[in-house]
Design a protein around this motif. Structure first.
Motif, PDB file in Angstrom:
ATOM      1  N   ARG A  24      65.144 -44.075  26.273  1.00 55.83           N
ATOM      2  CA  ARG A  24      64.374 -42.824  26.365  1.00 55.83           C
ATOM      3  C   ARG A  24      63.006 -42.968  25.720  1.00 55.83           C
ATOM      4  O   ARG A  24      62.021 -42.452  26.215  1.00 55.83           O
ATOM      5  CB  ARG A  24      65.136 -41.680  25.701  1.00 55.83           C
ATOM      6  N   LYS A  25      62.948 -43.651  24.575  1.00 55.30           N
ATOM      7  CA  LYS A  25      61.679 -43.946  23.899  1.00 55.30           C
ATOM      8  C   LYS A  25      61.450 -45.439  24.019  1.00 55.30           C
ATOM      9  O   LYS A  25      62.405 -46.215  24.072  1.00 55.30           O
ATOM     10  CB  LYS A  25      61.758 -43.550  22.430  1.00 55.30           C
ATOM     11  N   PRO A  26      60.193 -45.886  24.043  1.00 59.64           N
ATOM     12  CA  PRO A  26      59.929 -47.322  24.180  1.00 59.64           C
ATOM     13  C   PRO A  26      60.691 -48.142  23.138  1.00 59.64           C
ATOM     14  O   PRO A  26      60.645 -47.851  21.941  1.00 59.64           O
ATOM     15  CB  PRO A  26      58.418 -47.432  23.974  1.00 59.64           C
ATOM     16  N   ALA A  27      61.419 -49.150  23.613  1.00 59.73           N
ATOM     17  CA  ALA A  27      62.254 -49.967  22.725  1.00 59.73           C
ATOM     18  C   ALA A  27      62.452 -51.351  23.328  1.00 59.73           C
ATOM     19  O   ALA A  27      62.153 -51.587  24.501  1.00 59.73           O
ATOM     20  CB  ALA A  27      63.606 -49.286  22.519  1.00 59.73           C
ATOM     21  N   ALA A  78      65.756 -51.548  19.330  1.00 62.90           N
ATOM     22  CA  ALA A  78      64.813 -51.167  18.279  1.00 62.90           C
ATOM     23  C   ALA A  78      63.545 -50.591  18.898  1.00 62.90           C
ATOM     24  O   ALA A  78      62.982 -51.175  19.824  1.00 62.90           O
ATOM     25  CB  ALA A  78      64.471 -52.384  17.425  1.00 62.90           C
ATOM     26  N   GLN A  79      63.122 -49.464  18.358  1.00 66.97           N
ATOM     27  CA  GLN A  79      61.898 -48.802  18.810  1.00 66.97           C
ATOM     28  C   GLN A  79      60.717 -49.362  18.014  1.00 66.97           C
ATOM     29  O   GLN A  79      60.156 -48.691  17.146  1.00 66.97           O
ATOM     30  CB  GLN A  79      62.023 -47.291  18.646  1.00 66.97           C
ATOM     31  N   ILE A  80      60.347 -50.591  18.329  1.00 61.76           N
ATOM     32  CA  ILE A  80      59.314 -51.307  17.565  1.00 61.76           C
ATOM     33  C   ILE A  80      58.185 -51.794  18.460  1.00 61.76           C
ATOM     34  O   ILE A  80      57.467 -52.724  18.094  1.00 61.76           O
ATOM     35  CB  ILE A  80      59.946 -52.483  16.785  1.00 61.76           C
ATOM     36  N   THR A  81      58.027 -51.166  19.619  1.00 63.59           N
ATOM     37  CA  THR A  81      57.063 -51.659  20.604  1.00 63.59           C
ATOM     38  C   THR A  81      55.607 -51.475  20.181  1.00 63.59           C
ATOM     39  O   THR A  81      54.736 -52.177  20.687  1.00 63.59           O
ATOM     40  CB  THR A  81      57.280 -50.978  21.963  1.00 63.59           C
ATOM     41  N   ARG A  82      55.339 -50.560  19.280  1.00 62.98           N
ATOM     42  CA  ARG A  82      53.954 -50.288  18.881  1.00 62.98           C
ATOM     43  C   ARG A  82      53.324 -51.449  18.103  1.00 62.98           C
ATOM     44  O   ARG A  82      52.180 -51.807  18.312  1.00 62.98           O
ATOM     45  CB  ARG A  82      53.915 -49.005  18.053  1.00 62.98           C
ATOM     46  N   HIS A  83      54.103 -52.036  17.190  1.00 62.99           N
ATOM     47  CA  HIS A  83      53.542 -53.066  16.309  1.00 62.99           C
ATOM     48  C   HIS A  83      53.952 -54.492  16.659  1.00 62.99           C
ATOM     49  O   HIS A  83      53.414 -55.437  16.084  1.00 62.99           O
ATOM     50  CB  HIS A  83      53.943 -52.795  14.860  1.00 62.99           C
ATOM     51  N   VAL A 133      73.055 -50.543  26.609  1.00 63.08           N
ATOM     52  CA  VAL A 133      73.127 -51.498  25.501  1.00 63.08           C
ATOM     53  C   VAL A 133      74.125 -51.024  24.451  1.00 63.08           C
ATOM     54  O   VAL A 133      74.088 -49.868  24.032  1.00 63.08           O
ATOM     55  CB  VAL A 133      71.736 -51.687  24.846  1.00 63.08           C
ATOM     56  N   ARG A 134      75.009 -51.910  24.042  1.00 62.11           N
ATOM     57  CA  ARG A 134      75.922 -51.622  22.935  1.00 62.11           C
ATOM     58  C   ARG A 134      75.272 -52.177  21.667  1.00 62.11           C
ATOM     59  O   ARG A 134      75.257 -53.392  21.447  1.00 62.11           O
ATOM     60  CB  ARG A 134      77.277 -52.265  23.185  1.00 62.11           C
ATOM     61  N   SER A 135      74.703 -51.277  20.859  1.00 59.05           N
ATOM     62  CA  SER A 135      74.008 -51.673  19.641  1.00 59.05           C
ATOM     63  C   SER A 135      75.027 -51.907  18.540  1.00 59.05           C
ATOM     64  O   SER A 135      75.773 -51.001  18.166  1.00 59.05           O
ATOM     65  CB  SER A 135      73.004 -50.585  19.242  1.00 59.05           C
ATOM     66  N   GLU A 136      75.072 -53.137  18.014  1.00 56.50           N
ATOM     67  CA  GLU A 136      76.091 -53.538  17.046  1.00 56.50           C
ATOM     68  C   GLU A 136      75.597 -53.531  15.608  1.00 56.50           C
ATOM     69  O   GLU A 136      76.399 -53.570  14.680  1.00 56.50           O
ATOM     70  CB  GLU A 136      76.596 -54.933  17.403  1.00 56.50           C
ATOM     71  N   VAL A 137      74.291 -53.520  15.407  1.00 60.87           N
ATOM     72  CA  VAL A 137      73.695 -53.470  14.068  1.00 60.87           C
ATOM     73  C   VAL A 137      72.487 -52.540  14.105  1.00 60.87           C
ATOM     74  O   VAL A 137      71.908 -52.296  15.162  1.00 60.87           O
ATOM     75  CB  VAL A 137      73.254 -54.870  13.564  1.00 60.87           C
ATOM     76  N   LEU A 138      72.107 -52.044  12.927  1.00 67.56           N
ATOM     77  CA  LEU A 138      70.918 -51.210  12.797  1.00 67.56           C
ATOM     78  C   LEU A 138      69.841 -52.016  12.096  1.00 67.56           C
ATOM     79  O   LEU A 138      69.933 -52.286  10.886  1.00 67.56           O
ATOM     80  CB  LEU A 138      71.226 -49.938  12.001  1.00 67.56           C
ATOM     81  N   VAL A 139      68.840 -52.455  12.865  1.00 70.60           N
ATOM     82  CA  VAL A 139      67.709 -53.180  12.301  1.00 70.60           C
ATOM     83  C   VAL A 139      66.865 -52.164  11.533  1.00 70.60           C
ATOM     84  O   VAL A 139      66.571 -51.083  12.034  1.00 70.60           O
ATOM     85  CB  VAL A 139      66.902 -53.879  13.415  1.00 70.60           C
ATOM     86  N   LEU A 140      66.480 -52.520  10.302  1.00 70.71           N
ATOM     87  CA  LEU A 140      65.822 -51.568   9.414  1.00 70.71           C
ATOM     88  C   LEU A 140      64.301 -51.673   9.450  1.00 70.71           C
ATOM     89  O   LEU A 140      63.738 -52.758   9.586  1.00 70.71           O
ATOM     90  CB  LEU A 140      66.310 -51.787   7.981  1.00 70.71           C
ATOM     91  N   GLY A 141      63.671 -50.531   9.301  1.00 67.75           N
ATOM     92  CA  GLY A 141      62.222 -50.465   9.249  1.00 67.75           C
ATOM     93  C   GLY A 141      61.782 -49.237   8.479  1.00 67.75           C
ATOM     94  O   GLY A 141      62.599 -48.395   8.093  1.00 67.75           O
TER      95      GLY A 141
END
Length: 112
Positions: A29-32, A50-55, A80-88
């Motif tokens: 839904r949001k760029p990821a 991960a929604q990290i497309t900006r940087h 996508v089955r997300s298995e971990v939460l990448v932190l930011g």
């Protein structure tokens, strides 16, 4: 802000991993991006979005060390089955900046 006991903090398993692959995630839904992160032999490779497309560009992510919560239940995010939460941490505009060790450390190392 509420406080927690140290034992509560210990329940959150945050480990260092190396991004081994980053792919577009056009269904989000949001760029990821879709990520595959290697946490070493004890945990292995896990998937995340991960929604990290900006940087971050897809090309610069493989090889990057990141911190992630590895003991949350898996979560379905579109296909996508997300298995971990990448932190930011959000920057001044609310865009995610990845948390990463400042030096090379062994994969799977636990944050404390």
């Amino acid at each position: 802000m509420s406080t927690i006991a140290f034992d509560d903090f210990l329940k959150v398993d945050i480990r260092v991993g190396r991004i081994v692959a980053a792919e577009p995630f056009p269904e989000a839904r949001k760029p990821a991006y879709r990520l595959r992160v290697d946490f070493g032999p004890e945990i292995g490779e896990r998937k995340s979005s991960a929604q990290i497309t900006r940087h971050y560009s897809l090309e610069e992510l493989p090889g990057r060390l990141v911190l992630a919560v590895v003991n949350f239940p898996a979560r379905q995010i579109g296909p996508v089955r997300s298995e971990v939460l990448v932190l930011g941490i959000p920057d001044a505009d609310g865009e995610v900046v990845l948390l990463t060790p400042e030096r090379d450390v062994p994969l799977g190392g636990r944050m404390f």
